[in-house]
Enzyme design. Structure first.
Site, PDB file in Angstrom:
ATOM      1  N   LYS A  86      -5.380 -10.620  -6.171  1.00 29.16           N
ATOM      2  CA  LYS A  86      -6.493 -10.848  -5.259  1.00 29.16           C
ATOM      3  C   LYS A  86      -7.707 -10.012  -5.666  1.00 29.16           C
ATOM      4  O   LYS A  86      -7.553  -8.868  -6.097  1.00 29.16           O
ATOM      5  CB  LYS A  86      -5.964 -10.435  -3.869  1.00 29.16           C
ATOM      6  CG  LYS A  86      -6.897 -10.522  -2.738  1.00 29.16           C
ATOM      7  CD  LYS A  86      -6.181 -10.140  -1.441  1.00 29.16           C
ATOM      8  CE  LYS A  86      -6.180  -8.649  -1.209  1.00 29.16           C
ATOM      9  NZ  LYS A  86      -5.833  -8.246   0.149  1.00 29.16           N
ATOM     10  N   LYS A 103     -11.571  -4.594  -3.092  1.00 28.00           N
ATOM     11  CA  LYS A 103     -12.499  -3.471  -3.197  1.00 28.00           C
ATOM     12  C   LYS A 103     -11.901  -2.345  -4.015  1.00 28.00           C
ATOM     13  O   LYS A 103     -12.614  -1.519  -4.574  1.00 28.00           O
ATOM     14  CB  LYS A 103     -12.821  -2.928  -1.799  1.00 28.00           C
ATOM     15  CG  LYS A 103     -13.694  -3.846  -0.975  1.00 28.00           C
ATOM     16  CD  LYS A 103     -13.754  -3.353   0.470  1.00 28.00           C
ATOM     17  CE  LYS A 103     -14.583  -4.287   1.319  1.00 28.00           C
ATOM     18  NZ  LYS A 103     -14.213  -4.215   2.734  1.00 28.00           N
ATOM     19  N   LYS A 109       0.810  -1.215   0.000  1.00 30.87           N
ATOM     20  CA  LYS A 109       0.000   0.000   0.000  1.00 30.87           C
ATOM     21  C   LYS A 109       0.843   1.264   0.000  1.00 30.87           C
ATOM     22  O   LYS A 109       0.457   2.272  -0.595  1.00 30.87           O
ATOM     23  CB  LYS A 109      -0.935   0.015   1.216  1.00 30.87           C
ATOM     24  CG  LYS A 109      -2.114  -0.930   1.066  1.00 30.87           C
ATOM     25  CD  LYS A 109      -3.217  -0.558   2.036  1.00 30.87           C
ATOM     26  CE  LYS A 109      -4.392  -1.517   1.917  1.00 30.87           C
ATOM     27  NZ  LYS A 109      -5.414  -1.272   2.942  1.00 30.87           N
TER      28      LYS A 109
END
Ligand code: AMP
Ligand code: TRP
Length: 330
Positions: free
Chosen positions: A194, A197, A111
């Site tokens: 993966k 969202k 991230k």
């Protein structure tokens, strides 16, 4: 009775990965264990959020959890920021967490990317807050998808560090519970990434709110490979393996059996079957979610009642932790 804790971020639509990797298992556990399920809004703010959207998403995720089968009479459902003990225990645990442990966290590295200096402290400390969530309730079982395994190993290390520092056996070491046929649901556009969202393409994921036509279309367009028939070979053929795993998890069958039954079948036929199964299992959830969202007062009631029950457990454990540490107070 064994206590179970798990959390989900209110950062957007719930998707099939959340459902098959986590929420379906939460539902299965709610009547057998003492369960707390938390909408982790304090985790959500580790990346920028628009206030109104965060509020809406918190309500929506609450509705999604109930639509998927969580019953507030059988488990505690609440949003994290309403119970101040999460933030308070996180601070205490920060003081037992070496930077080296946090530097290893792959989710932070992904991230934060290359811009480590401008990454936020909250994002870095995210796994400590997650540890506090669990330890605040002395939960020992944590049902999550596979991507959370590393965070849970860290939570065990932090609990151990606290216990050793004071020579107590106070915090139980959390056990990850990763089960079902789809513990890591992959993107429909790329079998090596993966389902998430935050994926830019909505075609990469199945949302729990998707209607039947959208579900069918997304499955039809899902990426495949150029080999003629299906086979379960996650290394070499990740897209085929992903579709087979999704089918198995939705049907509540072992993936080996589903794979054996469909080996050699063409993608188009299999996708048709998968779409039918997905519509049959997910459409009722979407419909129930719409009903629940039409009654925000009820959702509010569930969350306030859940927070009150969570508070009672949290306060007692936090008071004891403070006492062990020699912090004056009640
Ligand atoms: P999050 O959306 O990151 O808050 O995740 C909530 C729960 O869903 C966690 O237990 C995750 O491990 C699980 N989860 C999220 N994405 C996936 C996925 N693609 N496959 C399986 N489980 C997932
Ligand atoms: N970090 C988890 C995720 O993104 C969510 C989470 C927060 C959680 N606190 C938790 C999961 C405590 C299990 C236990 O998926």
């Amino acid at each position: 009775m064994k206590r179970v804790f798990s959390g989900v971020q209110p950062t957007g639509n719930l998707h099939l990965g959340n459902y098959l990797g986590a929420i379906k298992n939460w539902v299965a556990m709610q009547r057998e264990y003492d369960c707390l399920y938390c909408i982790v809004d304090l985790h959500a703010i580790t990346v920028p959020q628009v206030p109104g959207e965060l509020t809406d998403n918190t309500r929506e995720v609450t509705a999604g959890l109930m639509a998927a089968g969580l019953d507030p009479a059988s488990c505690i459902i609440f949003n994290q920021s309403r119970v101040s003990g999460h933030a308070e225990l996180a601070w205490l645990l920060n003081c037992f967490t070496p930077l080296g442990w946090l530097n290893r966290m792959t989710q932070f590295k992904e991230k934060a990317g290359k811009r480590r200096d401008s990454a936020l402290l909250g994002l870095y400390a995210y796994p400590v807050l997650m540890t506090a969530d669990i330890l605040l309730y002395h939960a020992s079982a944590v049902p999550v998808g596979e991507d959370q395994k590393q965070h849970l190993e860290l939570s065990r290390d932090i609990a151990g560090a606290f216990n050793r520092a004071y020579d107590v056996d106070f915090f139980p070491l959390p056990e990850p519970m990763i089960f079902g046929a789809a513990t890591r649901v992959m993107s429909l556009r790329d079998g090596r990434r993966k389902m998430s969202k935050s994926d830019g393409s909505d075609y990469a994921r199945i949302n729990l709110t998707d209607d039947a036509d959208t579900l069918a279309l997304k499955i039809k367009r899902a990426k495949t490979d150029s080999e003629p028939g299906l086979a379960f070979d996650p290394e070499r053929r990740p897209e085929a393996a992903n579709l087979l795993s999704i089918y198995a998890a939705l049907a509540d069958e072992p993936v080996e059996r589903v794979a054996a039954e469909h080996t050699g079948m063409g993608f188009a036929d299999f996708k048709g079957r998968l779409a039918d199964l997905a519509i049959e299992t997910l459409s009722p959830i979407a419909a129930r979610m719409r009903e629940l969202l039409a009654d925000p007062a009820y959702i509010e009631e569930v969350l306030t009642d859940g927070a009150e029950r969570a508070h009672a457990i949290a306060d007692a454990n936090l008071a004891r932790a403070r006492q062990i540490m020699g912090l004056l107070g009640d």
